[in-house]
Write an enzyme that holds these catalytic residues in place. Sequence first.
Site, PDB file in Angstrom:
ATOM      1  N   GLN A  42       0.686  -1.175   0.045  1.00  0.00           N
ATOM      2  CA  GLN A  42      -0.061  -0.020   0.001  1.00  0.00           C
ATOM      3  C   GLN A  42       0.693   1.271  -0.009  1.00  0.00           C
ATOM      4  O   GLN A  42       0.449   2.395  -0.582  1.00  0.00           O
ATOM      5  CB  GLN A  42      -1.038  -0.139   1.299  1.00  0.00           C
TER       6      GLN A  42
ATOM      7  N   HIS B  59      -6.696  -5.157   4.078  1.00  0.00           N
ATOM      8  CA  HIS B  59      -5.858  -6.234   3.547  1.00  0.00           C
ATOM      9  C   HIS B  59      -6.307  -7.841   3.761  1.00  0.00           C
ATOM     10  O   HIS B  59      -6.145  -7.815   5.151  1.00  0.00           O
ATOM     11  CB  HIS B  59      -4.279  -6.152   3.919  1.00  0.00           C
TER      12      HIS B  59
END
Length: 224
Positions: free
Chosen positions: A153, A181
């Site tokens: 990310q 996630h």
Amino acid sequence: MKFDNLEDFDPFGDEHIGSSEDTPLRSDAFKLTNKEKIELIREDVRHIMETLGLDLTDDSLSGTPNRVAKMYVNEIFGGLGPDNKPNASTFDNKYKYGEMLVEKNITVYSTCEHHLLPIVGRAHVAYISKGTVVGLSKMNRIVDYYAKRPQVQERLTIQIVKELQKVLGTEDVACVMDAKHLCVNSRGIRDIESSTVTSEFGGKFKSPETKREFLDYIQLDTDF
């Protein structure tokens, strides 16, 4: 090579490890055509499924290797292909709008490069024009392009800002991303409530006042 301990394959275990801001690609990454990649991946997926003991003669499973291969190449990892990069045309800022422009709640679908599991969330992107503007949909397309590749990310957030800085010719670009996630939510610790917030602030957005204005716009009460 034989490994006596499966951890030898993954010395970092569940630790979150990042590399550079560029996606790690081999020099021959684009040597194969998409069709050739699909054919090779199809056989690899077939081998994985057979190794797991699945019967690929079953009607429900027989087409899975081909579906997965096409999905990898054409969809969820389509952002690896330079030909898929959006053409982000810019326009003169004729109306002389000099304040912050914010595009909130851009949907993010990406894939964690550590476990190849989904990352799902929202990106909030802003810039202050230095003479040019970009179409609003192009901001979404840039987010989508860089999301469609194996990612961490932090890198994804940086890549979005760097691309918009290049397109707009200004350092005054910012991105905040809030995402879940599935490598955390569905395996390992299996924490379904937690999400990850990352940010990248360039130019004027590094000042506390401008940063605070941006965060007020997106109503994200987070200290950075």
